[in-house]
Each structure stands twice: as C-alpha cells, then as structure tokens.
Write a protein that holds these residues in place. Structure first.
Motif, PDB file in Angstrom:
ATOM      1  N   LEU A 277       9.940   6.995   0.048  1.00 16.57           N
ATOM      2  CA  LEU A 277       8.499   6.876  -0.180  1.00 16.57           C
ATOM      3  C   LEU A 277       7.777   6.832   1.164  1.00 16.57           C
ATOM      4  N   PRO A 278       6.634   7.511   1.284  1.00 21.18           N
ATOM      5  CA  PRO A 278       5.911   7.567   2.563  1.00 21.18           C
ATOM      6  C   PRO A 278       5.203   6.255   2.876  1.00 21.18           C
ATOM      7  N   SER A 279       4.945   6.031   4.152  1.00 19.59           N
ATOM      8  CA  SER A 279       4.308   4.775   4.566  1.00 19.59           C
ATOM      9  C   SER A 279       2.890   4.642   4.029  1.00 19.59           C
ATOM     10  N   TRP A 280       2.173   5.762   3.842  1.00 15.96           N
ATOM     11  CA  TRP A 280       0.790   5.654   3.358  1.00 15.96           C
ATOM     12  C   TRP A 280       0.717   5.044   1.963  1.00 15.96           C
ATOM     13  N   LEU A 281       1.801   5.194   1.191  1.00 13.80           N
ATOM     14  CA  LEU A 281       1.819   4.632  -0.153  1.00 13.80           C
ATOM     15  C   LEU A 281       1.778   3.102  -0.095  1.00 13.80           C
ATOM     16  N   PHE A 282       2.466   2.536   0.875  1.00  9.36           N
ATOM     17  CA  PHE A 282       2.487   1.082   1.012  1.00  9.36           C
ATOM     18  C   PHE A 282       1.188   0.564   1.635  1.00  9.36           C
ATOM     19  N   VAL A 283       0.515   1.415   2.413  1.00  5.90           N
ATOM     20  CA  VAL A 283      -0.813   1.046   2.910  1.00  5.90           C
ATOM     21  C   VAL A 283      -1.796   0.988   1.738  1.00  5.90           C
ATOM     22  N   LEU A 284      -1.667   1.926   0.796  1.00  2.00           N
ATOM     23  CA  LEU A 284      -2.517   1.886  -0.391  1.00  2.00           C
ATOM     24  C   LEU A 284      -2.183   0.674  -1.260  1.00  2.00           C
ATOM     25  N   PHE A 285      -0.908   0.291  -1.298  1.00  2.75           N
ATOM     26  CA  PHE A 285      -0.521  -0.961  -1.975  1.00  2.75           C
ATOM     27  C   PHE A 285      -1.290  -2.134  -1.371  1.00  2.75           C
ATOM     28  N   LEU A 286      -1.308  -2.192  -0.030  1.00  2.00           N
ATOM     29  CA  LEU A 286      -2.025  -3.261   0.667  1.00  2.00           C
ATOM     30  C   LEU A 286      -3.523  -3.177   0.404  1.00  2.00           C
ATOM     31  N   THR A 287      -4.049  -1.961   0.337  1.00  2.16           N
ATOM     32  CA  THR A 287      -5.478  -1.767   0.078  1.00  2.16           C
ATOM     33  C   THR A 287      -5.872  -2.346  -1.276  1.00  2.16           C
ATOM     34  N   LEU A 288      -5.110  -2.016  -2.308  1.00  6.81           N
ATOM     35  CA  LEU A 288      -5.442  -2.522  -3.634  1.00  6.81           C
ATOM     36  C   LEU A 288      -5.122  -4.003  -3.788  1.00  6.81           C
ATOM     37  N   LEU A 289      -4.170  -4.496  -3.002  1.00  2.00           N
ATOM     38  CA  LEU A 289      -3.932  -5.939  -2.967  1.00  2.00           C
ATOM     39  C   LEU A 289      -5.183  -6.655  -2.458  1.00  2.00           C
ATOM     40  N   ALA A 290      -5.820  -6.089  -1.423  1.00  5.15           N
ATOM     41  CA  ALA A 290      -7.023  -6.695  -0.849  1.00  5.15           C
ATOM     42  C   ALA A 290      -8.190  -6.651  -1.822  1.00  5.15           C
ATOM     43  N   THR A 291      -8.446  -5.482  -2.435  1.00  6.54           N
ATOM     44  CA  THR A 291      -9.605  -5.371  -3.336  1.00  6.54           C
ATOM     45  C   THR A 291      -9.415  -6.204  -4.594  1.00  6.54           C
ATOM     46  N   ALA A 292      -8.194  -6.254  -5.121  1.00  6.92           N
ATOM     47  CA  ALA A 292      -7.939  -7.056  -6.317  1.00  6.92           C
ATOM     48  C   ALA A 292      -8.025  -8.545  -6.006  1.00  6.92           C
ATOM     49  N   THR A 293      -7.540  -8.950  -4.839  1.00  5.70           N
ATOM     50  CA  THR A 293      -7.638 -10.353  -4.443  1.00  5.70           C
ATOM     51  C   THR A 293      -9.100 -10.768  -4.323  1.00  5.70           C
TER      52      THR A 293
ATOM     53  N   GLN B  51       4.871  11.557  -9.450  1.00  2.23           N
ATOM     54  CA  GLN B  51       3.528  11.002  -9.587  1.00  2.23           C
ATOM     55  C   GLN B  51       3.550   9.607 -10.190  1.00  2.23           C
ATOM     56  N   GLY B  52       4.352   9.410 -11.213  1.00  2.00           N
ATOM     57  CA  GLY B  52       4.431   8.111 -11.864  1.00  2.00           C
ATOM     58  C   GLY B  52       4.924   7.022 -10.932  1.00  2.00           C
ATOM     59  N   ARG B  53       5.988   7.324 -10.184  1.00  2.00           N
ATOM     60  CA  ARG B  53       6.531   6.328  -9.261  1.00  2.00           C
ATOM     61  C   ARG B  53       5.498   5.957  -8.197  1.00  2.00           C
ATOM     62  N   TYR B  54       4.782   6.949  -7.696  1.00  2.09           N
ATOM     63  CA  TYR B  54       3.753   6.689  -6.693  1.00  2.09           C
ATOM     64  C   TYR B  54       2.633   5.822  -7.273  1.00  2.09           C
ATOM     65  N   LEU B  55       2.164   6.173  -8.470  1.00  5.22           N
ATOM     66  CA  LEU B  55       1.114   5.379  -9.102  1.00  5.22           C
ATOM     67  C   LEU B  55       1.595   3.966  -9.398  1.00  5.22           C
ATOM     68  N   GLY B  56       2.859   3.833  -9.753  1.00  5.63           N
ATOM     69  CA  GLY B  56       3.410   2.510 -10.022  1.00  5.63           C
ATOM     70  C   GLY B  56       3.399   1.617  -8.798  1.00  5.63           C
ATOM     71  N   VAL B  57       3.757   2.174  -7.639  1.00  2.00           N
ATOM     72  CA  VAL B  57       3.757   1.392  -6.399  1.00  2.00           C
ATOM     73  C   VAL B  57       2.353   0.919  -6.047  1.00  2.00           C
TER      74      VAL B  57
END
Length: 408
Positions: free
Chosen positions: A5-21, A129-135
């Motif tokens: 999985l690419p690093s940008w996917l985990f940056v987006l994980f962090l992004t949505l962690l911030a907005t949801a928090t 696509q599903g795995r990426y959206l899941g992350v």
C-alpha cells in the motif's frame, strides 16, 4: 507478489482521523467550555450541532464548486483552512468566535473528506479499490477510540483549548504529508453547472444515498443510546459502557478493513448487501438480547462486537457503489451528497431514538433500528454487470505512481 500500500493512503488515514476527531472530540470537553466561556451546557452543545449541520450541507455544495480542481490541491488547501479554523478555536476569546471557527472547520472538513474519498477511489489500482477505501475509512473509525479519548484526556489535563491545538497540529502534519505523497488526481473537465449537478438527477445515486440515510439512521440510533442499552442489559452496571465502547472501536476498525477486501472480491453492490445484511442481523440480535433478560457481560460483548463489525463496514461498499453509479467526472459531488445523507441520518437517529426512549423504553431502540436497517437493505440496487466480479477501480484508469513529483 503482494502489492504494498502506498504511503499517501496512510496520510489520508491520518487526514480523516483528524477531521473525525474534530467532529467528536468537543463532546468530551463541553462542560469545561461552558464554564470557561460562561455559557449554558446546551449552548456549548450547539458547537457540536453546528459542525454536523455545516458539514452535511457544505459537502455537496463545495464539491460542485471544487470538482474541477485537482484533488491534491483541494485537500491541501482544505486542510490548511481546517488548521486555521482550529487555531482560531484554540485562541477564541468568546463563544461566538468559537462558534464561527466551528462553522469554518466544518466546511473545511467536509470538502477535505469528499476529496479524500474521491482520491482514494480513483487512485486505487484495479481490483484494490475496496481495500484502499477500507484503510481510509478506518481513520474515521479509529477516531472513536484513539483521537477522541486522547483529546478528551488532553482537555482535562491542560484545558479544552489544548484539544484544538492537537487537531490543528495533526491537520498540519497531514497537509505536509499530502504535499509530498498525494497522487495526481486531476479535476473533472469544464462543464456547465447542469452537468456538474447531474448526481442530483441520477436515480441510482439518489437511491444509494437513501440507503446510506436509512442505514445511518438505524445504526447510529443504536450507537447513540448504547450507554442506556448497556445499562439495561447489564442490569444497571454503568462501568460496562467504557468496555463496550472499546469493543466498538476495535471491531469497527476491523469491519472497515474487512469490508474493503470484500468489495474487491465480490464487487461494491454485493459487498453492500453483505454489510447491511449483517448489520440487520446484528441489530436483531441486540433486540433479542435486551428482551431475553440475559445480562451476561460476555454475551453482551459478543453481540456488540458482531454489530460493530457490520456497522462500521458501510463506507467502503457504499462509496464504491456511488462512484460506479456516478462516474469519475462527478464522483466527488456524488460522494459529498452521500456524506449529507450520512449526517442527516445521524440527526434523525438521535431524534427518533429520543422519542422512543421518551414514550416507550430503551428496549425498543434496537427494534426500531432493525426496521430501518431492513428498509435500507431492500433499497440496495442490483449490481451492474461489471460489478459482479472484482470491484476494480472507479472511473478511467489514472497514471498515479507514488514517485511523481508533488507539483505535477
């Protein structure tokens, strides 16, 4: 060879962690804010409401405007606005400045979330696509048991303003990460407003948004009153709630990741039926448990865990389905419309659940939730022929290697 999985996917994980928090965290420091700013607790509570309302209404409106811009630029600018809003909130001298900051933060979070999901769906390789959206979705789920408790503790230890400094800091890190790693997802071609608003006339998209609305109404109704439900089942044992919330967080995180893999294997519409069908069973089991009189905490934990897996597995298949129904040119607008359905469902969940508790009993909340979830299940459109196998990637293939320079 298994694709990493690419690093940008985990940056987006962090992004949505911030907005949801940012969405949830204020509930943990409401009393402190009310006392510090000399307002009532109910007035402080409106800081939560206004964020949700602005988020729901702002997502589709801003998506129409921003659809034609590169998604990386939209996310970075949106995150910078999000950071500024939280800095203003941390420095707010009074209630109305804080309220204005919450409005601005809600708008920024709405556009960032829409662009993040669009980037994820369009940036995923075929069959993943599903795995990426899941992350990425799991970032929102993780906020329930990481960002929110941490922020609430920070607010208690150092004051409520520290929670907004924390969110601003995470948002700034995410913006920097996207600047370096985000794929080059172009904006849609110039088109008249009528064409950009086409998701509003797309029967398949609107039906899927209604699926989201009903699923959110049922699932979040149960979640909103989980504390009262736990107390009822456990015969007045209040200390069980923290354990149940932890179970919800862990099981929900697993559910988001597993749902992503399921839609890669079976297609988004089939995955959606699987997730919502499982959710119906989970709520039905919760209803049976509360009427059975069984107060065993292990049984309660198993039922809650089973329910949470399906409850937090909704986003990957519904987003994959909507991207497939709308197409890449207006995918961001369609996903933003779905976000509105999610937040409106959340509002309805609280209202209906409150009425049930007020006029009947907490026992009937999972029953009503099961009915709404069943309606959601029967509204799911049939899978399109191309969705019968692996989900693939939404829209046309994009050339988005991680080695691209950030400015391309």
């Amino acid at each position: 060879m298994k694709q990493r999985l690419p690093s940008w996917l985990f940056v987006l994980f962090l992004t949505l962690l911030a907005t949801a928090t940012d969405e949830f965290i204020i509930a943990g420091v409401l009393k402190t804010i009310a006392a510090d700013l000399d307002v009532s607790l109910s007035a402080a509570g409106q800081l939560v409401t206004v964020f949700a309302v602005v988020y729901a209404l702002g997502a589709p409106t801003l998506a129409v405007v921003c659809e034609r811009f590169p998604k990386r630029s939209v996310m970075i600018v949106g995150l910078l606005c999000f950071v500024v809003a939280n800095v203003v909130a941390a420095l707010a001298p009074g209630y109305w400045i804080l309220m204005g900051a919450r409005v601005f933060a809600g708008l920024a979070a709405a556009i960032v979330t829409s662009a993040a999901f669009t980037t994820t769906a369009m940036g995923a390789p075929e069959g993943m696509q599903g795995r990426y959206l899941g992350v990425v979705t799991s970032g929102m789920t993780a906020a329930l048991f990481t960002g929110v408790p941490l922020g609430s503790w920070l607010g208690g230890a150092f004051g409520w303003r520290a929670t907004f400094w924390l969110i601003a800091g995470v948002g700034a890190i995410a913006a920097l990460g996207l600047l370096v790693t985000a794929p080059n997802i172009p904006g849609s071609n110039s088109a008249p407003l009528k064409e950009r608003l086409s998701p509003l006339r797309n029967a398949a998209v609107l039906r899927l948004v209604m699926v989201t609305f009903l699923a959110a109404s049922g699932g979040l109704m149960f979640y909103t009153y989980l504390g009262a439900y736990t107390t009822e089942v456990a015969h007045g044992s209040y200390h069980m709630l923290s354990v149940m919330l932890f179970i919800v967080g862990v099981a929900g995180l697993a559910g988001a990741l597993l749902a992503g893999r399921a839609i890669d294997a079976r297609g988004p519409r089939t995955g959606l039926k699987l997730v919502i069908g499982g959710h119906v069973i989970g709520l039905a089991l919760a209803a049976l448990l509360v009427f059975s009189g069984i107060g065993n905490p292990i049984v309660l934990g198993v039922v809650i865990a089973f329910w949470a897996v399906w409850a937090w597995g909704l986003n990957p298949p519904i987003q994959g389905s909507i991207m497939g129904a709308a197409g890449p040119q207006v995918g961001m607008t369609a996903l933003a419309l779905n976000i509105s359905g999610l937040y409106l469902g959340t509002g309805v969940a609280g209202a209906i659940g409150g009425a049930i508790v007020g006029f009947a009993d907490i026992k009937w909340v999972p029953v009503a939730a099961t009915v709404m979830m069943t309606l959601s299940f029967f509204l799911i459109p049939k899978a399109a022929p191309q969705e019968s196998g692996a989900a693939g990637s939404a829209g046309e293939p994009q050339d988005m290697t991680e080695s691209q320079p950030a400015g391309t």
